[in-house]
Enzyme design. Structure first.
Site, PDB file in Angstrom:
ATOM      1  N   GLU A 132     -11.950  -0.744 -32.985  1.00 19.48           N
ATOM      2  CA  GLU A 132     -10.534  -0.963 -32.687  1.00 19.48           C
ATOM      3  C   GLU A 132      -9.743   0.319 -32.869  1.00 19.48           C
ATOM      4  O   GLU A 132      -9.983   1.076 -33.801  1.00 19.48           O
ATOM      5  CB  GLU A 132      -9.942  -1.983 -33.656  1.00 19.48           C
ATOM      6  N   CYS A 182      -4.240   4.995 -34.855  1.00 18.94           N
ATOM      7  CA  CYS A 182      -4.993   4.434 -35.981  1.00 18.94           C
ATOM      8  C   CYS A 182      -6.420   4.192 -35.480  1.00 18.94           C
ATOM      9  O   CYS A 182      -6.608   3.480 -34.492  1.00 18.94           O
ATOM     10  CB  CYS A 182      -4.318   3.138 -36.401  1.00 18.94           C
ATOM     11  N   CYS A 203     -16.921  -3.722 -41.997  1.00 18.05           N
ATOM     12  CA  CYS A 203     -16.704  -3.004 -43.254  1.00 18.05           C
ATOM     13  C   CYS A 203     -17.412  -3.758 -44.358  1.00 18.05           C
ATOM     14  O   CYS A 203     -17.405  -4.988 -44.373  1.00 18.05           O
ATOM     15  CB  CYS A 203     -15.201  -2.897 -43.556  1.00 18.05           C
ATOM     16  N   CYS A 246     -12.610  -6.646 -48.878  1.00 22.86           N
ATOM     17  CA  CYS A 246     -11.283  -6.920 -49.452  1.00 22.86           C
ATOM     18  C   CYS A 246     -10.870  -8.318 -48.984  1.00 22.86           C
ATOM     19  O   CYS A 246     -11.012  -8.657 -47.799  1.00 22.86           O
ATOM     20  CB  CYS A 246     -10.267  -5.873 -49.011  1.00 22.86           C
ATOM     21  N   CYS A 295      -8.432  -9.075 -45.881  1.00 26.49           N
ATOM     22  CA  CYS A 295      -8.602  -8.273 -44.672  1.00 26.49           C
ATOM     23  C   CYS A 295      -9.562  -8.946 -43.695  1.00 26.49           C
ATOM     24  O   CYS A 295     -10.664  -9.362 -44.078  1.00 26.49           O
ATOM     25  CB  CYS A 295      -9.131  -6.902 -45.079  1.00 26.49           C
ATOM     26  N   CYS A 305      -5.505  -4.233 -39.383  1.00 25.62           N
ATOM     27  CA  CYS A 305      -6.909  -3.863 -39.480  1.00 25.62           C
ATOM     28  C   CYS A 305      -7.855  -5.043 -39.199  1.00 25.62           C
ATOM     29  O   CYS A 305      -7.814  -6.062 -39.855  1.00 25.62           O
ATOM     30  CB  CYS A 305      -7.063  -3.298 -40.886  1.00 25.62           C
TER      31      CYS A 305
HETATM   32  S1  SF4 Z   1      -9.005  -3.365 -46.183  1.00 21.05           S
HETATM   33 FE1  SF4 Z   1     -10.597  -4.130 -44.775  1.00 21.05          FE
HETATM   34  S2  SF4 Z   1     -11.315  -2.350 -43.592  1.00 21.05           S
HETATM   35 FE2  SF4 Z   1     -10.143  -1.571 -45.370  1.00 21.05          FE
HETATM   36  S3  SF4 Z   1     -11.727  -1.232 -46.958  1.00 21.05           S
HETATM   37 FE3  SF4 Z   1     -10.966  -3.327 -47.306  1.00 21.05          FE
HETATM   38  S4  SF4 Z   1     -12.355  -4.651 -46.107  1.00 21.05           S
HETATM   39 FE4  SF4 Z   1     -12.655  -2.539 -45.377  1.00 21.05          FE
END
Ligand code: SF4
Length: 342
Positions: free
Chosen positions: A83, A96, A103, A107, A110, A330
């Site tokens: 993206e 961006c 990932c 988190c 996210c 994100c």
């Molecule tokens: S916010 Fe999302 S993309 Fe960024 S490090 Fe955490 S899990 Fe990974």
């Protein structure tokens, strides 16, 4: 997929062409990118016809904010999704970009984190996002914003410092072949402390954004699992080292989540960290995703949080949530396309 070829190896692809041909192509790829080989006007037609530029197909392109935001979901031949979001402002045009497909950091708030890790992006895939946006801007512009990529932020999918070698090579190409200033490139990390220290040793002086999201270990570990491995004090210490070594300032990123990290107690602790690091704080309200129940804070809670920070002497900006109508946070375009199959 010429962006996947090492720039210095381009000449080996056309052994029968004159030696200046690879230089011409290198310039098109890195200095004046174009969307299609047909636009490489100083190359012979038969050579242009055989060129394959992009290491991805554009799966969706969405425009929002009255034409000031463009988001692309790109698809690599192996199915990995990438993206990139272009955002126009009066004096800058910021792209961006993603450093990984998916990932591994998980988190909790996210969308990318919910899907887990697919793979690292190669340096050429990272560079191609910037080249594609540059080519798009050269052809279409972006309202009244500069028609070139003036700033690059590693805030798309992935943790850039977990893909260090490829991100480093990409930054080498941005600052070398593409002529960007290192200051206009921001590496954003959720706190890979040893890699922040490594970044401080690089010859270029990029900007650093550290995503804290919580100002004590207990809350931070519940939002950012990496905090178990690199607790706050490690992250703050590494950031202090970066600032000291590079002479650059760091910023703190804070995604504000209702009832979780929008309390005055968190604001007080955050202000103390910001004072210690002399860091600017960027607060952004959570862009809710289809996959978690986390919600953005109310306007009143946001105002109270910001007032508490400024009252404690911190420098704070409330960032606009660009492209909310196109899921521009994100990992969110991908989340939506997987959820509702668009
Ligand atoms: S916010 Fe999302 S993309 Fe960024 S490090 Fe955490 S899990 Fe990974």
């Amino acid at each position: 997929m010429l962006y996947l070829t090492e720039p210095e190896e381009l000449s080996s692809l056309w052994p029968d062409e004159p030696s200046y041909r690879a230089d011409q192509i290198r310039k098109w790829l890195y200095q004046s990118p174009v969307l299609e080989p047909a636009d490489m006007t100083n190359l012979p037609g038969d050579l242009r016809d055989g060129l394959d530029l992009w290491p991805f197909a554009i799966e969706t392109e969405q425009v929002a904010d009255s034409g000031r935001t463009v988001k692309w979901l790109m698809r690599a031949p192996d199915g990995a999704s990438i993206e990139a979001v272009l955002m126009g402002y009066p004096r800058r045009t910021t792209l961006c970009i993603s450093s990984q497909a998916g990932c591994a950091m998980a988190c909790t708030f996210c969308a990318t984190g919910q899907f887990g890790f697919e793979r690292h992006l190669q340096a050429g895939e990272i560079v191609a996002q910037v080249a594609y946006a540059a080519a798009y801007l050269a052809r279409n512009g972006l309202g009244t914003s500069p028609p070139r990529v003036t700033n690059v932020v590693f805030m798309g999918m992935g943790e850039p410092l977990a893909n260090y070698a490829n991100v480093k090579t990409a930054i080498d190409r941005f600052t070398g072949l593409m002529g960007m200033s290192a200051r206009s490139i921001t590496v954003s990390t959720v706190g890979v402390a040893p890699a922040i220290r490594k970044l401080a040793e690089e010859p270029w002086r990029v900007s650093l954004a550290v995503s804290l999201h919580a100002a004590d270990d207990e809350l931070r570990t519940s939002l950012v699992p990496l905090n178990k491995r690199y607790p706050l004090e490690d992250v703050i210490g590494a950031t202090e080292y970066f600032v000291q070594r590079t002479g650059r300032r760091a910023s703190i990123e804070w995604t504000l989540i209702a009832g979780t990290n929008d309390t005055l107690e968190q604001a007080d602790k955050l202000a103390a960290i910001a004072r210690r690091l002399r860091a600017h704080i960027n607060v952004i309200a959570l862009n809710p995703t289809p996959l978690t129940s986390d919600q953005p804070p109310s306007r009143a809670a946001t105002t109270a949080f910001l007032s508490r920070l400024t009252g404690a002497g911190a420098n704070v900006t409330l960032r606009d949530t660009r492209g909310q109508d196109i899921d521009a946070a994100c990992g969110q375009l991908r989340a939506r396309s997987l959820t509702i199959g668009t």
